[in-house]
Design an enzyme around this catalytic site. Structure first.
Site, PDB file in Angstrom:
ATOM      1  N   HIS A 102       0.883  -1.170   0.000  1.00 44.47           N
ATOM      2  CA  HIS A 102       0.000   0.000   0.000  1.00 44.47           C
ATOM      3  C   HIS A 102       0.922   1.222   0.000  1.00 44.47           C
ATOM      4  CE1 HIS A 102      -2.155  -3.026   2.494  1.00 44.47           C
ATOM      5  NE2 HIS A 102      -3.276  -2.506   2.039  1.00 44.47           N
ATOM      6  N   ASP A 105       2.468   1.989   3.337  1.00 44.06           N
ATOM      7  CA  ASP A 105       3.480   1.056   3.863  1.00 44.06           C
ATOM      8  C   ASP A 105       4.872   1.542   3.486  1.00 44.06           C
ATOM      9  OD1 ASP A 105       1.323  -0.635   4.401  1.00 44.06           O
ATOM     10  OD2 ASP A 105       1.565  -1.701   2.498  1.00 44.06           O
TER      11      ASP A 105
END
Ligand SMILES: [Mn+2]
Length: 441
Positions: A102, A105
């Protein structure tokens, strides 16, 4: 850059008799199974969020694992760069060819999305360099549109058009990154695309808006050269009480209703299927039947718990049945097996990270070997084919299949049959015995 996982080796295949805890017992990357190497059949991916970011924090206490990877403090750009170094060293040592992430992240989110995007550009350059020297590939990217408080009511389904714009900005940026890193997938997991109560919710309106966001993603993605698959990842609940992408069948209906099924496929997660009250195998089968099988988030849940535990796969019956479905669906094209799995909170060491992937990869390798053996054995396929034989061996059966039968003529057939024969034994127990025989010899 200094070695991060010091003292932990490059994990090798040593065979089923090995007692080396840091070796593969079943995953032999170059071994051919049903015409492809195991690494091609399985296409394992590392999830940035669980492996490099998650520390074991839960609602009852802070993390137990130190995942600073040599950076002074977590949540800094230094830490973001350290995670890139750790991630590529980890993939190299485990023999993982793919990764997934993501946006959040990769970098700590800033107050202002323009600043977040600058940080992403910096880290994506670093990832691109590491990809160039290692050959590792991006399986898929995704935007986290559920953690930031602005997404409390969803992203595409938010009641706020302003929030919808932020969602659009994040999807656009991750599509840019995915194309830059050569990714072949973009996933929508509708974390908060659902509702807590119907008393404040316009369901039809929200579903139309989710579809609008997806349509814009397809238009933008295709315009910048993204030629991979878009995925919906079904999940019935958690964090929301009800989520619109409930299961594979619901997501398939949604995609077909809004004309998105040419560009979208499904990313099936084992633990999400079980939360929906299905087996993992069931949702894989439904995805395949709908022509929407795409990718897999590999993990396993705990059926005694009502939430998503994202455990590393251990149950070989499950991995065998999953690989059976995946092989029957023609195997992976753009998709792969992404370990959306995390070590248990008390397994907090670097060594545990390695052993978790060894468990997951070996469980799926064994599943692949056993699923191939079931297919090669042929008894189950032969039985299923034979079970429907009356639709081939009778004229009325053939007419039902080709759509030319009428109720009137079939009623006449029934009258002529007198007392009908029972439809034949399902032989479930015999088939289950065959599975055990294949699994345990
Ligand atoms: Mn999950």
């Amino acid at each position: 850059m200094a070695e991060i996982f010091e003292g932990l080796p490059k994990v090798e295949y040593k065979g089923a008799q090995s007692k080396d805890a840091l070796a593969f017992k079943y995953y032999d990357a170059d071994k051919i199974v049903l015409g492809k190497t195991m690494s091609e059949q399985l296409k394992f991916a590392m999830a940035w969020w669980h492996n490099l970011s998650a520390t074991g924090t839960d609602m009852f206490g802070p993390g137990t694992a130190d995942k600073r990877f040599g950076a002074v403090a977590a949540g800094t750009m230094d830490h973001a760069h350290a995670k890139v170094e750790a991630g590529f060293e980890f993939m190299d040592k485990l023999g993982l060819e793919y990764f997934a992430f993501h946006d959040v992240d990769l970098v700590p989110e800033a107050e202002d999305i323009s600043e977040t995007n600058k940080r992403l550009d910096e880290i994506v350059d670093h990832i691109a360099e590491k990809q160039a020297s290692s050959g590792k590939k991006l399986l898929w990217g995704t935007a986290n549109m559920f953690s930031n408080p602005r997404y409390m009511n969803g992203a595409g389904s938010s009641n706020s058009a302003e929030v919808f714009c932020f969602a659009a900005a994040q999807v656009k940026k991750v599509l840019d990154i995915t194309v830059k890193l050569g990714g072949k997938g973009y996933t929508f997991w509708g974390g908060r695309e659902g509702y807590e109560t119907l008393l404040n919710t316009n369901v039809g309106f929200e579903q139309e808006n989710i579809a609008a966001l997806m349509r814009m993603a397809v238009e933008y993605g295709r315009s910048i050269g993204f030629n991979g698959d878009f995925y919906i990842e079904p999940k019935p609940k958690e964090p929301m009480k009800h989520q619109y992408d409930f299961d594979a069948a619901t997501a398939a209906g949604f995609l077909k209703k809004f004309g998105l099924d040419k560009d979208f496929r499904l990313n099936i997660e084992a633990n999400h299927a079980t939360l929906a009250g299905h087996t993992f195998q069931h949702d894989l089968r439904v995805a395949a039947v709908e022509g929407l099988f795409g990718s897999v988030d590999a993990n396993q849940g705990d059926l005694l718990l009502g939430w998503d535990t994202d455990e590393f796969p251990f149950n070989v019956y499950e991995t065998t049945f999953a690989m059976y479905e995946i092989l029957k669906a023609g195997g992976f094209t753009n998709g792969g097996l992404n370990f959306d799995s995390k070590t248990r909170r008390p397994s907090y060491t670097y060594e545990d990270m390695f052993k978790s992937f060894i468990l997951g990869m070996d469980s799926f390798a064994l599943g692949l070997i056993k699923a191939a053996a079931i297919i090669e054995d042929g008894r189950i396929d032969a039985f299923v084919k034979d079970r429907y034989a009356s639709y081939e061996t009778t004229e009325y059966g053939r007419k039902i299949r080709n759509g030319s039968a009428t109720l009137t003529e079939l009623a006449a057939v029934a009258e002529g049959l007198g007392t009908p024969a029972l439809p034949g034994s399902g032989r479930q127990e015999e088939l289950q015995s065959i599975v055990n025989q294949v699994l345990f010899g």
